[in-house]
Design a protein around this motif. Structure first.
Motif, mmCIF file in Angstrom:
data_model
loop_
_atom_site.group_PDB
_atom_site.id
_atom_site.type_symbol
_atom_site.label_atom_id
_atom_site.label_comp_id
_atom_site.label_asym_id
_atom_site.label_seq_id
_atom_site.Cartn_x
_atom_site.Cartn_y
_atom_site.Cartn_z
ATOM 1 N N GLY A 116 46.767 36.477 40.301
ATOM 2 C CA GLY A 116 47.711 37.123 41.210
ATOM 3 C C GLY A 116 47.066 38.331 41.860
ATOM 4 N N ILE A 117 47.178 38.424 43.175
ATOM 5 C CA ILE A 117 46.634 39.555 43.920
ATOM 6 C C ILE A 117 47.742 40.127 44.790
ATOM 7 N N GLY A 118 48.073 41.399 44.598
ATOM 8 C CA GLY A 118 49.088 41.990 45.453
ATOM 9 C C GLY A 118 49.671 43.272 44.903
ATOM 10 N N GLY A 119 50.317 43.996 45.770
ATOM 11 C CA GLY A 119 50.933 45.260 45.402
ATOM 12 C C GLY A 119 50.733 46.289 46.490
ATOM 13 N N LEU B 2 37.284 41.049 40.444
ATOM 14 C CA LEU B 2 38.154 40.247 41.302
ATOM 15 C C LEU B 2 37.440 38.988 41.770
ATOM 16 N N VAL B 3 36.194 39.115 42.202
ATOM 17 C CA VAL B 3 35.448 37.952 42.680
ATOM 18 C C VAL B 3 35.233 36.944 41.547
ATOM 19 N N THR B 4 34.881 37.425 40.367
ATOM 20 C CA THR B 4 34.697 36.531 39.219
ATOM 21 C C THR B 4 35.982 35.797 38.879
ATOM 22 N N ALA B 5 37.100 36.517 38.899
ATOM 23 C CA ALA B 5 38.387 35.896 38.586
ATOM 24 C C ALA B 5 38.726 34.793 39.588
ATOM 25 N N ARG C 274 47.251 30.268 32.184
ATOM 26 C CA ARG C 274 46.819 31.631 31.896
ATOM 27 C C ARG C 274 46.923 32.398 33.209
ATOM 28 N N THR C 275 47.213 33.687 33.152
ATOM 29 C CA THR C 275 47.330 34.464 34.388
ATOM 30 C C THR C 275 46.534 35.757 34.286
ATOM 31 N N LEU C 276 46.142 36.244 35.442
ATOM 32 C CA LEU C 276 45.434 37.509 35.547
ATOM 33 C C LEU C 276 45.924 38.216 36.796
#
Length: 196
Positions: free
Chosen positions: A10-13, A67-70, A38-40
């Motif tokens: 998940g990316i945001g905020g 972030l790039v690795t995820a 699974r979440t990150l």
């Protein structure tokens, strides 16, 4: 847990830390977890700390590398942005620009990944245009936007101290985004190694 436990990132905020956008994203990620994913989360604080993306930079910060690795390890993504002046916020766009680091990967960008979309704004107009912008970005990254995207009008539905929206329908819409991403990721299995 399912035999295959996909990673949903998940990316945001927003720059203000915990926000309606990040709260909405957490609800969607929880729904993905309920299906066995699974979440990150890379929330507002994490993405606001990223430096402005510069393609020619030869070094990356720990936050950029994480972030790039995820994303490289992900089986799906959920993107959430506030609608700032009818479009994706600067911090969310900067985080997405960083995915240029994956351009030469065996699986470049978001190729073949399911991507759920969430927009929050103080009115309907900005939610619609922000979702449209996110869809265009995902298409440019070769990803698959899920059929449903959640638009949260914060004028009509607010989140309480526990993160629950005042409108139960909003909670269901956010959960649907998470379920669609997780369901698609579970169906396709682990990310393909295109080079092999």
């Amino acid at each position: 847990m399912a035999a295959h436990s996909p990673l949903i990132v998940g990316i945001g905020g927003t720059t203000g830390g915990s926000s309606s956008t990040e709260t909405a994203l957490r609800i969607a990620l929880a729904a993905a977890e309920a299906l066995g994913a699974r979440t990150l989360l890379f929330g507002g604080e994490a993405i606001a700390a990223l430096p402005h993306y510069t393609a020619k930079s030869s070094t990356r910060t720990a936050g950029e590398a994480a972030l790039v690795t995820a994303v490289r390890d992900a089986s799906g993504l959920i993107l959430a942005s506030p609608g700032y002046h009818g479009n994706v916020s600067g911090v969310v766009k900067n985080a997405l620009d960083l995915l240029e680091e994956t351009a030469r990967d065996a699986r470049p960008y978001l190729t073949d990944l399911p991507v759920g979309l969430i927009a929050t704004a103080y009115g309907w107009q900005a939610t619609g245009s922000t979702i449209a912008a996110l869809r265009a970005i995902v298409h440019a990254f070769r990803g698959w936007p899920t059929p449903f995207a959640a638009a949260v009008n914060c004028r009509l539905s607010r989140f309480d101290a526990n993160g629950a929206p005042s409108d139960p329908e909003v909670a269901e819409q956010l959960a649907l985004v998470g379920r669609q991403v997780a369901d698609f990721a579970l169906r396709i299995g682990a990310p393909l190694d295109i080079a092999s």
